[in-house]
Design a protein around this motif. Sequence first.
Motif, PDB file in Angstrom:
ATOM      1  N   ALA A   1       1.227   4.826   3.296  1.00 44.21           N
ATOM      2  CA  ALA A   1       0.806   3.499   3.759  1.00 44.21           C
ATOM      3  C   ALA A   1      -0.447   3.044   3.021  1.00 44.21           C
ATOM      4  CB  ALA A   1       0.541   3.528   5.264  1.00 44.21           C
ATOM      5  N   ALA A   2      -0.693   1.732   3.088  1.00 43.37           N
ATOM      6  CA  ALA A   2      -1.834   1.110   2.400  1.00 43.37           C
ATOM      7  C   ALA A   2      -3.154   1.697   2.895  1.00 43.37           C
ATOM      8  CB  ALA A   2      -1.813  -0.400   2.653  1.00 43.37           C
ATOM      9  N   GLU A   3      -4.125   1.858   2.051  1.00 44.12           N
ATOM     10  CA  GLU A   3      -4.090   1.619   0.627  1.00 44.12           C
ATOM     11  C   GLU A   3      -3.882   2.946  -0.059  1.00 44.12           C
ATOM     12  OE1 GLU A   3      -7.248  -0.833  -0.650  1.00 44.12           O
ATOM     13  OE2 GLU A   3      -6.979  -0.398  -2.769  1.00 44.12           O
TER      14      GLU A   3
ATOM     15  N   PRO B   1      -5.501   7.485  -2.118  1.00 40.55           N
ATOM     16  CA  PRO B   1      -5.887   6.567  -1.046  1.00 40.55           C
ATOM     17  C   PRO B   1      -7.239   5.920  -1.362  1.00 40.55           C
ATOM     18  CG  PRO B   1      -6.193   8.853  -0.340  1.00 40.55           C
ATOM     19  CD  PRO B   1      -5.589   8.901  -1.712  1.00 40.55           C
ATOM     20  N   VAL B   2      -7.473   4.740  -0.805  1.00 45.81           N
ATOM     21  CA  VAL B   2      -8.776   4.086  -0.946  1.00 45.81           C
ATOM     22  C   VAL B   2      -9.325   3.823   0.451  1.00 45.81           C
ATOM     23  CG1 VAL B   2     -10.072   2.185  -1.962  1.00 45.81           C
ATOM     24  CG2 VAL B   2      -7.997   2.985  -3.064  1.00 45.81           C
ATOM     25  N   PRO B   3     -10.151   4.744   0.947  1.00 47.83           N
ATOM     26  CA  PRO B   3     -10.683   4.578   2.298  1.00 47.83           C
ATOM     27  C   PRO B   3     -11.754   3.508   2.335  1.00 47.83           C
ATOM     28  CG  PRO B   3     -11.571   6.571   1.293  1.00 47.83           C
ATOM     29  CD  PRO B   3     -10.611   5.987   0.307  1.00 47.83           C
TER      30      PRO B   3
ATOM     31  N   GLU C   1      -8.108   6.373   4.629  1.00 49.75           N
ATOM     32  CA  GLU C   1      -8.634   6.229   5.953  1.00 49.75           C
ATOM     33  C   GLU C   1      -7.486   5.954   6.897  1.00 49.75           C
ATOM     34  OE1 GLU C   1     -11.945   3.631   6.056  1.00 49.75           O
ATOM     35  OE2 GLU C   1     -11.954   3.433   8.236  1.00 49.75           O
TER      36      GLU C   1
ATOM     37  N   ILE D   1       8.416   2.985   2.321  1.00 55.24           N
ATOM     38  CA  ILE D   1       7.022   3.343   2.034  1.00 55.24           C
ATOM     39  C   ILE D   1       6.780   4.809   2.392  1.00 55.24           C
ATOM     40  CG2 ILE D   1       4.609   2.932   2.710  1.00 55.24           C
ATOM     41  CD1 ILE D   1       5.331  -0.017   3.088  1.00 55.24           C
TER      42      ILE D   1
ATOM     43  N   VAL E   1       3.299  -4.030  -2.908  1.00 55.85           N
ATOM     44  CA  VAL E   1       2.157  -4.803  -2.414  1.00 55.85           C
ATOM     45  C   VAL E   1       2.632  -5.911  -1.479  1.00 55.85           C
ATOM     46  CG1 VAL E   1      -0.004  -5.898  -3.105  1.00 55.85           C
ATOM     47  CG2 VAL E   1       1.198  -4.435  -4.733  1.00 55.85           C
ATOM     48  N   SER E   2       1.932  -6.061  -0.371  1.00 59.42           N
ATOM     49  CA  SER E   2       2.173  -7.192   0.530  1.00 59.42           C
ATOM     50  C   SER E   2       0.819  -7.608   1.085  1.00 59.42           C
ATOM     51  CB  SER E   2       3.112  -6.788   1.672  1.00 59.42           C
ATOM     52  OG  SER E   2       2.398  -6.033   2.631  1.00 59.42           O
TER      53      SER E   2
ATOM     54  N   ILE F   1      -6.769  -5.109   0.041  1.00 61.99           N
ATOM     55  CA  ILE F   1      -5.854  -6.074   0.663  1.00 61.99           C
ATOM     56  C   ILE F   1      -5.501  -5.556   2.054  1.00 61.99           C
ATOM     57  CG2 ILE F   1      -3.585  -7.193   0.503  1.00 61.99           C
ATOM     58  CD1 ILE F   1      -3.616  -6.466  -2.525  1.00 61.99           C
ATOM     59  N   GLY F   2      -5.482  -6.431   3.038  1.00 61.22           N
ATOM     60  CA  GLY F   2      -5.010  -6.046   4.363  1.00 61.22           C
ATOM     61  C   GLY F   2      -6.128  -5.701   5.335  1.00 61.22           C
TER      62      GLY F   2
ATOM     63  N   TYR G   1      -0.253  -6.906   3.756  1.00 65.47           N
ATOM     64  CA  TYR G   1      -0.753  -5.794   4.568  1.00 65.47           C
ATOM     65  C   TYR G   1      -1.409  -4.709   3.723  1.00 65.47           C
ATOM     66  CZ  TYR G   1       2.344  -8.098   7.870  1.00 65.47           C
ATOM     67  OH  TYR G   1       2.950  -9.032   8.658  1.00 65.47           O
ATOM     68  N   GLY G   2      -1.329  -4.829   2.400  1.00 61.49           N
ATOM     69  CA  GLY G   2      -1.989  -3.855   1.550  1.00 61.49           C
ATOM     70  C   GLY G   2      -1.086  -3.317   0.458  1.00 61.49           C
ATOM     71  N   ALA G   3      -1.654  -2.454  -0.384  1.00 56.68           N
ATOM     72  CA  ALA G   3      -0.941  -1.827  -1.498  1.00 56.68           C
ATOM     73  C   ALA G   3      -0.546  -0.418  -1.070  1.00 56.68           C
ATOM     74  CB  ALA G   3      -1.833  -1.778  -2.730  1.00 56.68           C
ATOM     75  N   SER G   4       0.758  -0.231  -0.842  1.00 57.90           N
ATOM     76  CA  SER G   4       1.306   1.051  -0.412  1.00 57.90           C
ATOM     77  C   SER G   4       2.067   1.690  -1.561  1.00 57.90           C
ATOM     78  CB  SER G   4       2.270   0.838   0.760  1.00 57.90           C
ATOM     79  OG  SER G   4       1.656   0.103   1.791  1.00 57.90           O
TER      80      SER G   4
END
Lengths: 361, 361
Positions: free
Chosen positions: A189-191, A212-214, B191, A186, A163-164, B217-218, A166-169
Amino acid sequence: MTAIRRCEQNPLIIPSQVKPSREDFKVEGVFNCGVTKYQGEVILLCRVAESVHNTEEDKVVIPMVKKIDGVETIVVETISKSEHPDYDFSDSRSVWTNGENGPRKILYLTSLSHFRIARSKDGVNFTISETPDIFPEESESWGIEDPRITFINGAYYITYTSVSCYGASTSLIVTKDFVEYDRKGIIFAAENKDVTIFPEKIGDSYYALNRPVPMAIGNPDMWIAKSPDLLHWGNQKHFLGVSEESSWINGRIGGGAVPIKTEKGWLVVYHAADRDNRYCLGALLLDFNDPTKILANTKHPILEPEAIYETEGFFGNVVFTCGVLLEEETLIIYYGAADDKICRADVALCDVFDDLESVES
Amino acid sequence: MTAIRRCEQNPLIIPSQVKPSREDFKVEGVFNCGVTKYQGEVILLCRVAESVHNTEEDKVVIPMVKKIDGVETIVVETISKSEHPDYDFSDSRSVWTNGENGPRKILYLTSLSHFRIARSKDGVNFTISETPDIFPEESESWGIEDPRITFINGAYYITYTSVSCYGASTSLIVTKDFVEYDRKGIIFAAENKDVTIFPEKIGDSYYALNRPVPMAIGNPDMWIAKSPDLLHWGNQKHFLGVSEESSWINGRIGGGAVPIKTEKGWLVVYHAADRDNRYCLGALLLDFNDPTKILANTKHPILEPEAIYETEGFFGNVVFTCGVLLEEETLIIYYGAADDKICRADVALCDVFDDLESVES
């Protein structure tokens, strides 16, 4: 309801057994552990979440990893609640925007997670490392979470949420000995979280479930990807989605334990949550030769938060697994309870099979 | 402001020049085209967005691809506006939830996009196919959008947004002749859009810019990934994010044209939008041997919506590129204007270099 037996010694590991990594830190939770066997012992790679000691009611204190003069350092930021009426402090785990000016977003996590190994000869009594075994790096400034361990060709492949801001990868670490760790970066990529790699090549490819969470279209659903080398992934397909048909899976759904081979096909213990963030476990049976095919699913949870140590904790009403063992036809499920303890529940494989209902293709 | 010259014949292709794929369809837009040269001609792979003829004020009509009895079929759904006060119909391109019960989500797209080839000997006068060249399949039930074409080792790699109810993903098609198309499936799960593959291996790997949109996040930022084979991707790194420093990039940012090789490094023309969805183009210069390193960026847009055909259309105030050509030190930018027309603007490479300001590492 599945004849699942919670371990009498539950919870097996609790925060007070874990030494903080710094004097000013407090262990909030030890939970969501990757599971494997190594040199005759059960290894749990535990997520340890730490917050910063704080006695001021109005303050929220945020620990993060930053690189200062080339050295990775823990930095602590303080936020005044009263100065931020535009923030939502109601979730113990994170600070959110209140959603009045744009989408609801997480601004900070209140804890920083790292990994620590717990070892056991009997699978019940564990000894946990005195210090972190794997600590977040700069690119994981908000922490590392929820590891899964897949053993392939003599090496342990650890997928985990990195997690950063920039998102949860999802990132990958490879180890052969739980001493030296090779960071592969990674892979999703997030999320994208809840990645579980299948323990062998199926046909020409490795497979991994991922979640993934779109943002604009779609839900927090499970997908399945293929890889030639475990490092690079493609051929993504939507796999299993949230559903209004059952209230326990109408919020989010994601991979849980690393899939295991049984005589009937690949067995996957997954998690699902409802809109109130109550997390349960279900099970899937997948085709041996084509794991994108779901043969059977459990209509009801095989485990749901009922015991007091599951309903109450850092974040209550959660059972969440990252790994199981199969021993003499019994499935041993290690799981995080209420985001702060590690527990175990056993269930006969035949009972899980009884609960699985065929999915019409 | 860059000395960019809009083509006098702009717009080069408009909806009335495109024959609908069905009698009950209306072409809403021809825009966002992939660009390459093939057999001495300029090829534009155009996104053609079609809606269903509709005269009823209260109705919104939604075209989708579904498989019925094993055959891919276009299905048309009708929604009554008055029956859905919980929906937001204000965006011409899509129907949204109003966000009162949970996050704002797209429920339907009002058009279905496919790809059609436009060919030209002079790069200005184009002849567009009478029928679709690439049409969405069942797994792309909401359409295919915004193709980018990268020529590598005798084959054309087309990345594009494939949309379904599960989200907007990026898929890959390979062709050698723009007649036969080999579908390689989803390379980046939802996405994730705006994927541009670099035209050669750099070191041991291929590289691609991509733009995931994380939920919790992000921001909608650009990332960069690596691949050994163009089919499987990993080693994702955050690349370039939205910024509050300039108002034109505070909403979203993403890959635009396929990167091109110049004497100074890789030149990337990208897009950025502000919070009001006004889309502009900027340019980046990347290190030859390590394209994850940004050497220079343009402080101001190199192209922004100003001409009437850019400010007014299916969705106004948009300039958006999927491909450029470099001819005799001039950059030829083909771009979608206002989500319904294809235009061209030329700019001397030296003028772009003049606009690029060094990025401190």
